[in-house]
Design an enzyme around this catalytic site. Structure first.
Site, PDB file in Angstrom:
ATOM      1  N   ASP A 179     -19.252 -14.360 -23.736  1.00  0.00           N
ATOM      2  CA  ASP A 179     -20.036 -14.205 -22.715  1.00  0.00           C
ATOM      3  C   ASP A 179     -19.248 -12.949 -21.860  1.00  0.00           C
ATOM      4  OD1 ASP A 179     -22.764 -15.732 -21.917  1.00  0.00           O
ATOM      5  OD2 ASP A 179     -21.956 -14.151 -20.289  1.00  0.00           O
ATOM      6  N   ALA A 217     -26.949 -15.121 -29.495  1.00  0.00           N
ATOM      7  CA  ALA A 217     -27.893 -15.372 -28.295  1.00  0.00           C
ATOM      8  C   ALA A 217     -27.623 -14.365 -27.196  1.00  0.00           C
ATOM      9  CB  ALA A 217     -27.546 -16.865 -27.750  1.00  0.00           C
ATOM     10  N   LYS A 263     -42.163 -12.144 -28.416  1.00  0.00           N
ATOM     11  CA  LYS A 263     -42.144 -10.887 -27.683  1.00  0.00           C
ATOM     12  C   LYS A 263     -41.940  -9.611 -28.909  1.00  0.00           C
ATOM     13  CE  LYS A 263     -42.068 -12.567 -23.298  1.00  0.00           C
ATOM     14  NZ  LYS A 263     -41.734 -14.118 -23.577  1.00  0.00           N
ATOM     15  N   LYS A 318     -36.259  -6.491 -29.637  1.00  0.00           N
ATOM     16  CA  LYS A 318     -35.749  -7.661 -30.242  1.00  0.00           C
ATOM     17  C   LYS A 318     -36.493  -7.511 -31.733  1.00  0.00           C
ATOM     18  CE  LYS A 318     -34.041 -11.024 -28.998  1.00  0.00           C
ATOM     19  NZ  LYS A 318     -32.809 -11.330 -29.079  1.00  0.00           N
TER      20      LYS A 318
END
Length: 635
Positions: free
Chosen positions: A326, A376, A422, A434
């Protein structure tokens, strides 16, 4: 400190022994009192006749052995070791059995010795002894119940549910000196129970009688004690209760209680999640463990809302190593500390870096060789990405591309992309980016030994930046609560639910699938805002205003989970489906990606046109922010 602790323990032990001695002395008195009053009752309370009968002298001779036997029997049945403050039916049965054996001893002793006592003596004494011993043992609980009933300031409360859980809640409310509620009426849908009483409280009818009962009994608070109810039944019941001005409390669903004791400590305020909730989602833990246990698992964006929950659930399946990657060190540190505390045996590696940085991503894959990858890491806020479209492309598109290339190059078994609804017919940069991520996954699956897949779902409750935390904050500040459009709807799922299905979908992944999660019924955001205001004890548009601000750039009135071109295929899990979106030509997609590498140098309008070239379904309307930034809308 140890000396102080020893003193406290000594005092506690002394107090306990003193209490036991006092109860034994009281029992000695009651055992003999029951014998005397048994004779006194037998002679119809005529003391002179009792004395002249000679039975009193016989009774006095039985006192020593009878008393010793009774105390020993009481000790055998643990009448001196039970916690009588919370005694119930089990303890009452112990008392009855102990008193019965005590009286059996008396009967045998009288028969063996030359003492004359009336035949009815033992029976009358048995009944009196049960009454006296029970009163002594239950006196504390009875007195607390009486005090509780007479207490001022207790809320007049309706209890919904006259089953086992309702029975436990009612008994605790009546006996606990700390209870803040007084149950004045009960609602239960079983028509056979109507008009009957549970621990002295009347069952006034079914759910159709809720509104009238609230008015008749001046109810201030409602407790729903039906943990076995389905999510749909709970929603229906809560919506009916919301028509009252009462504060709503509930017991968790039965699967949330997880075999714990039902008690008033489990009662909590009704949350908006109860209104949006669904039945417990079931996943095949064996299938999930089959591909996670003993494997090296990498989670990119592992400190985020979805990523951190992925790490929590993956840790349960005992991976060989869990790697959290991250860019935000605070988030990464937080989930690291949580996992180390909960799973001290877990082999955990926390790395800081960006998926944008291909070199860094390749370094991580080369060193740790992850076998399973959950991607993610992404920018997900629609309005922010509308204002910074190049950042969405760099982080979402090329972050996914870098991760997919590394998974292929270093031989990962499987990579699962976290996608979004979306991405379907996108009207915003985030959704378009995406969708390109999904196309990259499909492209890589055709030429790689690594299994690639994507999982598409809607909004998750409680995630960073989601609508519920925003509404809560606005309500705390006294409003207004801002809703973009009165008719806007969204699909919702809790983070743990979504992640459990992502892990299950990962087990199904074989060849570039786009998995679609069943998000349940869509929710009107306006209804959600109004429910949250009511659950906070306010009246919408009276105490707290609702303000409609208009749709934000790139925002839809409703979201879709499938493209019109996609077919749909069922899996073994009723909540997971496989969509088959149109596939893109690899050479064409790679040429587009080559152009997008210069996204930072493009104007907003140029970048949007390029996204439209790649994602033919992408549409966006002209708006004020486009005009300000010089963006020209594509029609």
């Amino acid at each position: 400190m140890k000396e102080i602790s020893k003193v406290k323990n000594s005092k506690a032990l002394f107090g306990s022994l003193l209490g036991t001695v006092c109860i034994i002395i009281a029992d000695i008195i009651l055992v003999n009192a029951s014998g005397f009053f048994a004779l006194f009752t037998r002679f119809e309370f005529d003391f002179d006749e009792l004395v002249s009968s000679g039975f009193l002298d016989s009774f006095s001779r039985t006192v020593p052995p009878s008393t010793v036997a009774a105390i020993l029997i009481f000790a055998l049945f643990r009448l001196y070791s039970s916690v009588w403050a919370y005694a119930g039916v089990g303890e009452l049965i112990q008392i009855i059995c102990a008193c019965f054996l005590s009286c059996v001893f008396d009967w045998i002793y009288i028969r063996l010795m030359p003492y004359a006592l009336p035949r009815s003596y033992v029976i009358i004494r048995f009944l009196l002894l049960i009454g006296l011993i029970s009163c002594l043992r239950f006196s504390g609980r009875i007195s607390r119940g009486l005090i509780s009933l007479k207490s001022r300031g207790q809320k007049r409360t309706m209890l919904i549910g006259a089953g086992q859980s309702g029975d436990i809640v009612l008994r605790e409310m009546q006996s606990s000196s700390h209870a803040k509620n007084r149950i004045v009426c009960i609602i239960d849908d079983d028509f056979k129970k109507k008009g009957k009483r549970l621990h002295g409280v009347k069952i006034v009818g079914s759910r159709e009688n809720i509104l009238s009962a609230v008015e008749q009994y001046r109810v201030e608070e409602i407790i729903i004690a039906i943990p076995s109810a389905t999510a749909e039944q709970r929603r229906s019941l809560l919506k009916m209760c919301q028509k009252t001005d009462c504060e709503l409390l509930t017991l968790p669903a039965i699967y949330q209680l997880a075999n714990g004791e039902v008690s008033i400590e489990k009662i909590r305020k009704v949350d908006v999640l109860d209104l949006l909730g669904r039945d417990a989602i079931k996943t095949d833990t064996d299938e999930i463990s089959g591909y996670l246990t003993g494997k090296t698992v990498l989670v990119t964006g592992g400190g985020g809302s979805i990523g951190s929950e992925l790490c929590r659930q993956i840790a349960k399946h005992k991976p060989e190593k869990l790697i959290i990657f991250d860019i935000y060190e605070n988030n990464a540190y937080s989930i690291e500390q949580e996992l180390l505390k909960k799973y001290p045996q877990l082999s955990l590696v926390v790395l800081i870096g960006s998926v944008r940085d291909q070199k860094r991503v390749f370094e991580v894959f080369e060193r740790y060789r992850p076998e399973i990858v959950f991607h993610a890491a992404a920018h997900k806020h629609v309005p922010l990405m509308e204002n910074s479209p190049a950042e969405a492309v760099k982080n979402n598109v090329f972050g996914t591309y870098n991760t997919a290339l590394a998974a292929d190059k270093f031989g990962a078994d499987k990579m699962v992309l976290i996608s979004t609804d979306k991405a379907v017919n996108p009207t915003n940069v985030m959704g378009a980016s995406k969708r390109i991520c999904e196309m990259i996954v499909q492209m890589m699956s055709k030429k790689s030994k690594t299994v690639f897949a994507a999982v598409r779902f809607g909004n998750v409750l409680g995630s960073n930046g989601s609508v519920i935390p925003l509404f809560r904050k606005q309500i705390e500040l006294g409003g207004p609560v801002t809703v973009t459009h009165k008719d806007i709807i969204r699909y919702f799922m809790t983070i743990p639910e979504a992640v459990s299905l992502v892990l299950q979908a990962g087990a199904y992944a074989k060849d570039g699938e786009i998995f679609v999660l069943d998000m349940g019924e869509p929710v009107r955001i306006d209804d959600l805002a109004r429910n949250m205001i009511r659950l906070s004890g306010f009246e919408p548009d009276v105490d707290i205003k609702i303000k409609y601000t208009g749709l934000r750039p790139g925002e839809k009135l409703y979201e879709e989970l499938l493209l019109s071109e996609e077919g749909i295929e069922k899996t073994d899990n009723d909540l997971i489906f496989i969509g088959h979106p149109e596939e893109s030509d690899e050479s064409v997609l790679l040429s587009h990606l080559k152009v997008l590498e210069n996204a930072q140098d493009m104007s907003g309008s140029e970048l949007r046109r390029q996204l439209r070239e790649i994602v033919s379904q992408y549409r966006y309307e002209r708006n004020e922010s486009d005009e300000v930034s010089g963006v020209q809308a594509v029609s």
